[in-house]
Design an enzyme around this catalytic site. Structure first.
Site, PDB file in Angstrom:
ATOM      1  N   LYS A 133      12.578  10.855  38.086  1.00 54.10           N
ATOM      2  CA  LYS A 133      12.012  10.933  38.937  1.00 54.10           C
ATOM      3  C   LYS A 133      10.577  11.806  37.399  1.00 54.10           C
ATOM      4  O   LYS A 133      11.325  11.757  36.400  1.00 54.10           O
ATOM      5  CB  LYS A 133      12.136  11.968  39.699  1.00 54.10           C
TER       6      LYS A 133
HETATM    7  P1  NAD Z   1       1.336  10.211  51.037  1.00 53.13           P
HETATM    8  O1  NAD Z   1       0.747  10.558  49.852  1.00 53.13           O
HETATM    9  O2  NAD Z   1       1.431   8.799  50.713  1.00 53.13           O
HETATM   10  O3  NAD Z   1       0.895  10.902  52.160  1.00 53.13           O
HETATM   11  C1  NAD Z   1       1.449  12.540  52.573  1.00 53.13           C
HETATM   12  C2  NAD Z   1       1.388  13.366  53.266  1.00 53.13           C
HETATM   13  O4  NAD Z   1       1.051  14.217  53.242  1.00 53.13           O
HETATM   14  C3  NAD Z   1      -0.887  12.588  53.550  1.00 53.13           C
HETATM   15  O5  NAD Z   1      -0.570  12.755  54.941  1.00 53.13           O
HETATM   16  C4  NAD Z   1      -0.611  13.918  52.759  1.00 53.13           C
HETATM   17  O6  NAD Z   1      -2.458  14.820  53.646  1.00 53.13           O
HETATM   18  C5  NAD Z   1      -0.036  15.328  54.181  1.00 53.13           C
HETATM   19  N1  NAD Z   1       0.170  16.152  52.609  1.00 53.13           N
HETATM   20  C6  NAD Z   1      -0.012  16.467  51.761  1.00 53.13           C
HETATM   21  N2  NAD Z   1      -0.021  17.845  51.558  1.00 53.13           N
HETATM   22  C7  NAD Z   1       0.357  18.360  52.583  1.00 53.13           C
HETATM   23  C8  NAD Z   1       0.377  19.958  53.162  1.00 53.13           C
HETATM   24  N3  NAD Z   1       0.998  20.722  52.444  1.00 53.13           N
HETATM   25  N4  NAD Z   1       1.138  20.036  54.284  1.00 53.13           N
HETATM   26  C9  NAD Z   1       0.867  19.091  55.214  1.00 53.13           C
HETATM   27  N5  NAD Z   1       0.948  17.976  55.051  1.00 53.13           N
HETATM   28  C10 NAD Z   1       0.825  17.708  53.943  1.00 53.13           C
HETATM   29  O7  NAD Z   1       2.913  10.097  50.426  1.00 53.13           O
HETATM   30  P2  NAD Z   1       4.111   9.707  50.882  1.00 53.13           P
HETATM   31  O8  NAD Z   1       4.592   8.590  49.892  1.00 53.13           O
HETATM   32  O9  NAD Z   1       4.375   9.580  52.441  1.00 53.13           O
HETATM   33  O10 NAD Z   1       5.007  10.374  50.346  1.00 53.13           O
HETATM   34  C11 NAD Z   1       5.948  11.688  51.407  1.00 53.13           C
HETATM   35  C12 NAD Z   1       7.328  12.323  51.237  1.00 53.13           C
HETATM   36  O11 NAD Z   1       8.449  11.403  51.112  1.00 53.13           O
HETATM   37  C13 NAD Z   1       7.342  13.294  49.872  1.00 53.13           C
HETATM   38  O12 NAD Z   1       8.015  14.332  49.502  1.00 53.13           O
HETATM   39  C14 NAD Z   1       8.443  11.836  48.648  1.00 53.13           C
HETATM   40  O13 NAD Z   1       8.436  12.452  47.653  1.00 53.13           O
HETATM   41  C15 NAD Z   1       8.778  11.313  49.821  1.00 53.13           C
HETATM   42  N6  NAD Z   1       9.673  10.019  49.836  1.00 53.13           N
HETATM   43  C16 NAD Z   1       8.574   8.864  49.700  1.00 53.13           C
HETATM   44  C17 NAD Z   1       8.787   7.313  49.360  1.00 53.13           C
HETATM   45  C18 NAD Z   1       8.213   6.135  49.880  1.00 53.13           C
HETATM   46  O14 NAD Z   1       8.357   5.521  49.648  1.00 53.13           O
HETATM   47  N7  NAD Z   1       6.424   6.077  49.898  1.00 53.13           N
HETATM   48  C19 NAD Z   1      10.258   7.232  49.330  1.00 53.13           C
HETATM   49  C20 NAD Z   1      11.018   8.206  49.875  1.00 53.13           C
HETATM   50  C21 NAD Z   1       9.784   9.375  50.016  1.00 53.13           C
END
Ligand code: NAD
Length: 444
Positions: A133
């Site tokens: 990561k």
């Molecule tokens: P993103 O940036 O697209 O979306 C994040 C969302 O969470 C947004 O709606 C944001 O407003 C919200 N958010 C941020 N801080 C917050 C808080 N304190 N309280 C409530 N909501 C909050 O990110 P993403 O890609 O959707 O990733 C979200 C999670 O999923 C992360 O933990 C990431 O590591 C994990 N993840 C993502 C992927 C991927 O393919 N994008 C894959 C596996 C895991």
């Protein structure tokens, strides 16, 4: 290169062969340090597996940690120096793989935890990658596109020696996207003097990206939810109520898919707060509101809730898809969902596990539930190396098959060892990684 710090417990037990004693004396997790949360579950899985103490010590800590200083000229002309990390946790099953996160609160312990989760996750879905990561401490929301481009190029140059299609393959994570990956690919290619698409996944389609990558994690969340609802006879999808925290790449896409398939999405949120309608939200309208206002807050026809209230709403399925440590010992007892499907990485702190278990809440852990993203990243890497690209249907069919297989592999460990789904998933991931570690043996 940052110095590797061996966990105290493994040093104390350097010569121990009584595995149970070694695991039982592992330190209890510090409050909400994601790496300690990861280690607490890893230790439980290792104990249940009666993992060879030598392999245990190898897997318990990252292979390599790189910390880099990144001087970047800002639009104002002034130079700002950012700190970036790349942590490579384990390579036994294949090249390191894992996303890059841009956020003000990135820390080395967070990146370490995320790197280890990638090792277990890749093993759970059985893709031939290890775990890594990256992260940069910055506030991307306050930076211009040109500043972000310069930061990304400088970060790529700083880690170029340790990444590559057969070494370590980054991908997007929080606040990084297809554009970030295109800059990374271009910068790395400049250092090699030819285009190397397979150095990174999550690129734009047409630039070596895979169809279906953007939706993969959200779709994967739904695939495993569907299996869990049927397997534990919780509810039929068309009768299931769903609450989603976060409306980004994971939460937003999962919620849209849930709604499109007839599940009732009753609440969703973002960093500004949430919206709740017990009769069900019109997700197409919510997403249109999000696209125009850049937040779900203020959506008409729903009541406003805070992010913490949202987690405690009555529902069948709760999908925390925003960030770490949202469900902790403080609120776990108030969770009403029957099934938690962890779209985010580490949304449940280790101190909440026992409370959720006692309440009978089933948790599909992050290393299973959000593995759709890395699965299609694997497909992208394969397509880049073949120079032959698949149709979206083919991607989604293969993804559904692999997520279903991973779900039942976890269930098999759960049934065999009588543990929670989380520990079963860790056991599966650790067992598969340990097997390759033993087969490869030690160099020198
Ligand atoms: P993103 O940036 O697209 O979306 C994040 C969302 O969470 C947004 O709606 C944001 O407003 C919200 N958010 C941020 N801080 C917050 C808080 N304190 N309280 C409530 N909501 C909050 O990110 P993403 O890609 O959707 O990733 C979200 C999670 O999923 C992360 O933990 C990431 O590591 C994990 N993840 C993502 C992927 C991927 O393919 N994008 C894959 C596996 C895991």
């Amino acid at each position: 290169m940052a110095a590797k710090k061996a966990p105290k417990s493994s040093q104390r037990h350097e010569d121990a062969h009584d595995t149970s004693a070694e695991y039982l004396e592992a330190p209890s997790p510090a409050k909400h340090n994601p790496f300690e949360s990861m280690l607490a579950r890893f230790d439980k899985a290792a104990e249940k597996l009666q993992l060879d103490p030598d392999v245990y010590r190898i897997l318990r800590q990252p292979d390599r940690e790189l910390t880099v200083s990144l001087p970047v000229r800002m639009d104002s002309g002034r130079i700002e120096v950012f700190t970036g990390y790349r942590v490579q946790h384990n390579i036994a099953r294949g090249p390191y793989k894992g996303g890059i996160r841009y956020a003000p609160d990135v820390s080395i312990d967070e990146v370490r935890a995320l790197a280890a989760w990638m090792t277990w996750k890749c093993a759970v879905v059985d893709v031939p990658f290890g775990g890594a990561k990256g992260g940069v401490i910055c506030d991307p929301l306050k930076m211009s596109a040109t500043e972000l481009e310069r930061l990304t190029r400088r970060y790529t140059a700083a880690i170029a020696d340790i990444i590559g299609p057969d070494r370590d393959v980054p991908a997007p994570d929080m606040n990084t996207n297809e554009q970030t990956m295109a800059w990374l690919m271009d910068t790395y290619s400049m250092t090699k003097r030819y285009t190397v698409t397979a150095v990174v996944t999550g690129k734009p389609v047409g630039l070596g990206g895979s169809k279906g990558r953007r939706t993969a994690t959200g779709f994967g969340v739904e695939f495993v939810t569907r299996e869990a609802l049927a397997h534990w006879k919780i509810a039929k999808p068309q009768k299931a109520t769903v609450v989603v925290q976060g409306s980004g790449n994971v939460g937003g896409i999962a919620a849209e898919r849930f709604a499109a398939l007839g599940y009732k999405v009753v609440a969703i949120s973002d960093v500004n707060g949430g919206i709740y309608n017990p009769k069900g939200l019109d997700m197409a309208k919510v997403m249109a509101h999000l696209a125009s206002k850049r937040t779900v807050a203020g959506f008409g026809g729903a009541q406003a809730v805070t992010n913490s209230q949202l987690l405690e709403l009555p529902c069948d399925v709760l999908v925390p898809a925003a960030k770490e440590d949202q469900i902790t010992a403080v609120n776990a007892d108030r969770i009403q969902a029957k099934l938690i499907v962890e779209g985010a990485n580490g949304p449940t702190a280790a101190d909440a596990d026992a409370i959720l278990d006692r309440k009978g809440v089933i948790v599909l852990p992050d290393i299973l539930a959000n593995a759709g993203g890395v699965t299609v990243s694997y497909f992208e890497w394969v397509q880049d190396r073949q120079g032959y690209f698949w149709e979206e249907d083919e991607v989604n069919t293969k993804l559904a098959k692999m997520m279903k297989a991973a779900f039942y592999d976890v269930v098999a460990y759960q049934d065999r060892y009588k543990v929670s789904t989380r520990i079963a998933a860790y056991m599966l991931g650790v067992d598969r990684t340990a097997r390759f570690t033993r087969l490869r043996g030690l160099y020198a």
